[in-house]
Design a protein around this motif. Structure first.
Motif, PDB file in Angstrom:
ATOM      1  N   LEU A 170       0.808  -1.219   0.000  1.00 26.00           N
ATOM      2  CA  LEU A 170       0.000   0.000   0.000  1.00 26.00           C
ATOM      3  C   LEU A 170       0.846   1.276   0.000  1.00 26.00           C
ATOM      4  O   LEU A 170       0.296   2.379  -0.023  1.00 26.00           O
ATOM      5  N   LEU A 171       2.157   1.116   0.008  1.00 25.26           N
ATOM      6  CA  LEU A 171       3.038   2.285  -0.037  1.00 25.26           C
ATOM      7  C   LEU A 171       2.867   3.028  -1.360  1.00 25.26           C
ATOM      8  O   LEU A 171       2.567   2.413  -2.396  1.00 25.26           O
ATOM      9  N   PRO A 172       3.068   4.349  -1.359  1.00 21.63           N
ATOM     10  CA  PRO A 172       2.920   5.115  -2.611  1.00 21.63           C
ATOM     11  C   PRO A 172       3.880   4.655  -3.697  1.00 21.63           C
ATOM     12  O   PRO A 172       3.607   4.811  -4.886  1.00 21.63           O
ATOM     13  N   GLN A 173       5.011   4.056  -3.307  1.00 18.38           N
ATOM     14  CA  GLN A 173       5.971   3.543  -4.279  1.00 18.38           C
ATOM     15  C   GLN A 173       5.386   2.399  -5.102  1.00 18.38           C
ATOM     16  O   GLN A 173       5.931   2.037  -6.150  1.00 18.38           O
ATOM     17  N   CYS A 174       4.250   1.822  -4.635  1.00 21.21           N
ATOM     18  CA  CYS A 174       3.580   0.742  -5.357  1.00 21.21           C
ATOM     19  C   CYS A 174       2.432   1.260  -6.220  1.00 21.21           C
ATOM     20  O   CYS A 174       1.614   0.474  -6.719  1.00 21.21           O
ATOM     21  N   GLY A 175       2.361   2.582  -6.375  1.00 24.62           N
ATOM     22  CA  GLY A 175       1.339   3.172  -7.224  1.00 24.62           C
ATOM     23  C   GLY A 175       0.032   3.475  -6.529  1.00 24.62           C
ATOM     24  O   GLY A 175      -0.988   3.709  -7.192  1.00 24.62           O
ATOM     25  N   VAL A 176       0.030   3.477  -5.202  1.00 23.67           N
ATOM     26  CA  VAL A 176      -1.189   3.752  -4.433  1.00 23.67           C
ATOM     27  C   VAL A 176      -1.270   5.238  -4.111  1.00 23.67           C
ATOM     28  O   VAL A 176      -0.289   5.838  -3.651  1.00 23.67           O
ATOM     29  N   SER A 177      -2.431   5.834  -4.350  1.00 25.96           N
ATOM     30  CA  SER A 177      -2.659   7.243  -4.014  1.00 25.96           C
ATOM     31  C   SER A 177      -3.443   7.322  -2.708  1.00 25.96           C
ATOM     32  O   SER A 177      -4.390   6.551  -2.496  1.00 25.96           O
ATOM     33  N   TRP A 178      -3.051   8.268  -1.853  1.00 22.20           N
ATOM     34  CA  TRP A 178      -3.680   8.405  -0.541  1.00 22.20           C
ATOM     35  C   TRP A 178      -4.300   9.782  -0.366  1.00 22.20           C
ATOM     36  O   TRP A 178      -3.778  10.774  -0.872  1.00 22.20           O
ATOM     37  N   LYS A 179      -5.414   9.805   0.349  1.00 26.54           N
ATOM     38  CA  LYS A 179      -5.981  11.089   0.767  1.00 26.54           C
ATOM     39  C   LYS A 179      -6.589  10.930   2.147  1.00 26.54           C
ATOM     40  O   LYS A 179      -6.893   9.814   2.592  1.00 26.54           O
ATOM     41  N   VAL A 180      -6.778  12.061   2.808  1.00 29.14           N
ATOM     42  CA  VAL A 180      -7.303  12.072   4.168  1.00 29.14           C
ATOM     43  C   VAL A 180      -8.746  12.552   4.152  1.00 29.14           C
ATOM     44  O   VAL A 180      -9.055  13.589   3.556  1.00 29.14           O
ATOM     45  N   ILE A 181      -9.618  11.787   4.791  1.00 34.43           N
ATOM     46  CA  ILE A 181     -11.004  12.226   4.983  1.00 34.43           C
ATOM     47  C   ILE A 181     -11.098  13.052   6.259  1.00 34.43           C
ATOM     48  O   ILE A 181     -11.678  14.133   6.280  1.00 34.43           O
ATOM     49  N   ASP A 182     -10.518  12.523   7.343  1.00 35.23           N
ATOM     50  CA  ASP A 182     -10.346  13.275   8.581  1.00 35.23           C
ATOM     51  C   ASP A 182      -9.176  12.640   9.329  1.00 35.23           C
ATOM     52  O   ASP A 182      -8.494  11.769   8.796  1.00 35.23           O
ATOM     53  N   GLU A 183      -8.932  13.059  10.552  1.00 39.01           N
ATOM     54  CA  GLU A 183      -7.746  12.609  11.279  1.00 39.01           C
ATOM     55  C   GLU A 183      -7.726  11.106  11.546  1.00 39.01           C
ATOM     56  O   GLU A 183      -6.665  10.534  11.787  1.00 39.01           O
ATOM     57  N   LYS A 184      -8.879  10.462  11.485  1.00 40.73           N
ATOM     58  CA  LYS A 184      -8.936   9.027  11.761  1.00 40.73           C
ATOM     59  C   LYS A 184      -9.537   8.220  10.611  1.00 40.73           C
ATOM     60  O   LYS A 184      -9.872   7.052  10.774  1.00 40.73           O
ATOM     61  N   THR A 185      -9.648   8.851   9.442  1.00 37.01           N
ATOM     62  CA  THR A 185     -10.181   8.174   8.261  1.00 37.01           C
ATOM     63  C   THR A 185      -9.310   8.516   7.059  1.00 37.01           C
ATOM     64  O   THR A 185      -9.177   9.691   6.707  1.00 37.01           O
ATOM     65  N   ILE A 186      -8.720   7.500   6.463  1.00 34.64           N
ATOM     66  CA  ILE A 186      -7.837   7.710   5.321  1.00 34.64           C
ATOM     67  C   ILE A 186      -8.289   6.801   4.180  1.00 34.64           C
ATOM     68  O   ILE A 186      -8.932   5.789   4.396  1.00 34.64           O
ATOM     69  N   GLN A 187      -7.931   7.195   2.954  1.00 35.57           N
ATOM     70  CA  GLN A 187      -8.434   6.482   1.798  1.00 35.57           C
ATOM     71  C   GLN A 187      -7.316   6.204   0.805  1.00 35.57           C
ATOM     72  O   GLN A 187      -6.542   7.100   0.451  1.00 35.57           O
ATOM     73  N   ALA A 188      -7.245   4.944   0.366  1.00 38.36           N
ATOM     74  CA  ALA A 188      -6.247   4.520  -0.608  1.00 38.36           C
ATOM     75  C   ALA A 188      -6.935   4.203  -1.927  1.00 38.36           C
ATOM     76  O   ALA A 188      -7.941   3.483  -1.951  1.00 38.36           O
ATOM     77  N   SER A 189      -6.399   4.708  -3.031  1.00 34.90           N
ATOM     78  CA  SER A 189      -6.924   4.423  -4.363  1.00 34.90           C
ATOM     79  C   SER A 189      -5.864   3.692  -5.166  1.00 34.90           C
ATOM     80  O   SER A 189      -4.705   4.122  -5.208  1.00 34.90           O
TER      81      SER A 189
END
Length: 275
Positions: A170-189
């Motif tokens: 899931l690291l960004p080096q594997c082509g995964v994009s991340w964003k934050v919904i809030d301080e305790k919710t994160i999203q990987a695409s």
């Protein structure tokens, strides 16, 4: 005359049994071959804080909690698990023992579900852009042999939805994009063989994974038609294996986060080997 008929029936039963055994052995050999093809090779690349330094703070917390600095960046993990499984909401929970390999190339889950006269033995897998589920009673009498575009798409959801057991992918080096919904919710695409997948991770203040959800292709609908359905799990405990801290006790089901939630899977990870 009766003896002749009896011997003929016995011979046919014996032939059928032998055929079923041969088919079972061939299926097991095929699954083992696929398993070996998914095993990762040892790597000298190791996790560093710099790899996640450019990510939002909550995402950094997740990775720094999940992977200790200096840990080799595994491309596969082999799991041993036990737990319980049920076919539907109104069905009883039955025991389950399983092993699984999860890698960057796919997964194989080999399981024994049930006990005594009703024990299903088989596997669920996704590899080479194809998903398949095959289970037999006692490993002999075929019960399920599902293989279709819908099964493949659903298998992709399971595959990506279990990356929490292999957080290095899931690291960004594997082509995964991340964003934050809030301080305790994160999203990987990410994409799995051109199929887009969005994972929503719910973490605590230290980055520990509490829940995960995703839209997964499935037929758990009123009319049995396939569509994207909220799927996910909750993680009650975690353990550290070889520098990776992963959920070790979990439950999962369809329609996650809704009033229709249908939990069908509970597991405890007993061993994890990263490569």
């Amino acid at each position: 005359m009766f003896t002749k008929v009896f011997l003929t029936i016995a011979a046919l039963v014996a032939i059928a049994f032998i055929i079923l055994v041969i088919i079972g052995v061939k299926n097991e050999q095929e699954v083992n071959r696929i398993w070996r093809s998914l095993e990762g090779l040892p790597t000298e690349n190791r996790f560093t804080k710099d790899m996640v330094a450019g990510l939002p703070a909550p995402v950094q917390r997740y990775f720094l909690h999940s992977i200790a600095p200096g840990t080799p960046l595994a491309s596969s993990v082999s799991l041993e698990m036990s737990g319980s499984f049920r076919m539907a909401q109104d069905k009883p929970w039955i025991p389950m023992q399983a092993t699984e390999i999860l890698s960057t190339k796919g997964f194989v889950w080999k399981a024994r579900i049930g006990s005594g006269l009703f024990q299903m033995i088989g596997s669920d897998r996704y590899t080479n852009k194809s998903g398949r589920m095959r289970f037999s009673l006692w490993g002999l009498i075929p019960l399920v042999n599902a293989h279709s575009p819908d099964i493949t798409r659903s298998s992709i959801g399971r595959f990506a939805g279990e990356f929490f057991w292999l957080p290095s992918v899931l690291l960004p080096q594997c082509g995964v994009s991340w964003k934050v919904i809030d301080e305790k919710t994160i999203q990987a695409s990410l994409k799995v063989d051109d199929e887009p997948v969005t994972l929503t991770l719910f973490i605590d203040a230290n980055g520990k994974l509490l829940k995960l959800s995703l839209p997964r292709w499935g037929d758990q609908t009123e009319d049995g038609s396939y569509t994207y359905i909220p799927f996910g799990g909750e993680y009650q405990e975690e353990k550290t294996f070889g520098g990776f801290t992963i959920p070790s006790q979990m439950s999962a089901g369809w329609w996650f986060g809704t009033e229709r939630y249908s939990e069908f899977f509970r597991a405890t990870i007993e061993q994890a080997e990263f490569r």
